[in-house]
Design a protein around this motif. Sequence first.
Motif, PDB file in Angstrom:
ATOM      1  N   THR A 293       0.828  -1.206   0.000  1.00 41.29           N
ATOM      2  CA  THR A 293       0.000   0.000   0.000  1.00 41.29           C
ATOM      3  C   THR A 293       0.865   1.259   0.000  1.00 41.29           C
ATOM      4  N   THR A 294       1.924   1.219   0.777  1.00 43.81           N
ATOM      5  CA  THR A 294       2.826   2.373   0.820  1.00 43.81           C
ATOM      6  C   THR A 294       3.477   2.618  -0.537  1.00 43.81           C
ATOM      7  N   PHE A 297       0.803   4.127  -3.089  1.00 43.71           N
ATOM      8  CA  PHE A 297       0.299   5.486  -2.876  1.00 43.71           C
ATOM      9  C   PHE A 297       1.402   6.500  -2.556  1.00 43.71           C
ATOM     10  N   THR A 298       2.638   6.051  -2.358  1.00 40.65           N
ATOM     11  CA  THR A 298       3.715   6.972  -2.015  1.00 40.65           C
ATOM     12  C   THR A 298       4.743   7.119  -3.130  1.00 40.65           C
ATOM     13  N   VAL A 299       5.130   6.011  -3.719  1.00 40.93           N
ATOM     14  CA  VAL A 299       6.186   6.059  -4.747  1.00 40.93           C
ATOM     15  C   VAL A 299       5.754   6.838  -5.990  1.00 40.93           C
ATOM     16  N   LEU A 302       5.899  10.557  -5.372  1.00 42.61           N
ATOM     17  CA  LEU A 302       7.290  10.962  -5.156  1.00 42.61           C
ATOM     18  C   LEU A 302       8.054  11.045  -6.476  1.00 42.61           C
TER      19      LEU A 302
END
Length: 322
Positions: A293-294, A297-299, A302
């Motif tokens: 999940t990280t 939704f984060t990579v 970024l």
Amino acid sequence: MLDQINTQIVDLLGPAGPLIVVGGLAFVLLLACIPMMLSAKPDPLDKLASDSRNRLEAETRQVLRETAKNDKLNKYAQFLEPQDVKEYSDIKLTLLQAGYRGKEAVRLYYFLQFALGLGLLACGLAYYLLFMGPDATPKQMAMYILGPGFVGYYAPKYWVTKRVQERQQTIQDGFPDALDMMLVCVEAGQSMDQAIVRISKELRPSYPPLAEEFQLVSYEMKAGKDKAAVLNDMSERCGVQDVSSFVTVLNQSASFGTSVADALRVYASEMRDKRVMRAEEKANKLPTKMTLTTMMFTVPPLLIILVGPSAVGITEMGNMGN
């Protein structure tokens, strides 16, 4: 004599004449044996054993099903219930573990499978005839017609399975609290029966399935049923390993004459430690579950923030060069 008969057969039927005659005689003998086999009387011992077995299975099914005289589904029992005793017992136990204790639970379960399967199959067929038409491929026809029927047939099974899992999880979560409360009641001077009644009342707001099980145990004990049998039935209905171990501890304590309070104190301590270990196990699994999940939704944001300005600058430089 035999040579003359063989020569006549060969002249009449050809070189394969003897084989044809032998095969024909064998076929005639088989046809002659069929009436003899059909008219043969059965062995009295086999008939007696078969009658006893059928009567025992019928009595077992009658006891298991608890058929009422005014039951509306009684005349459809052979279609709405498995005829095998073991299969019927397994599905009845599964429904008990899901919390469905009605005497018509098995029939309603199979009726829902039958009704939903045929109903959704008819809906899929109507949708196919009205909206798809003859231009649909065989794959689409199977998907739109058989797919809803398949979903309708297995929907009750999926619901019962999920209900069993949720109920067992609730019982497993609330069982350490029930043991602590039972230990307090026993050490305060109450009997095991009184402690079970008190637990069934106190746990109802927090863990209704576990409270229902203890309440059923108290009713069966008041009715005069053997305590060991009542606890074993509770273990089967719950289907949780902690409850099975608890029943084993109580039965062994009663068999060997040891103190019930001491057994409950040791087992309640083990259940508290096990609950802490389960919580730690879930906490240790959480980072692994959050990794995907990280990354999702984060990579990407970024990368957009870091690479986006460079990509825009390269594009502008290319336009200026042109």
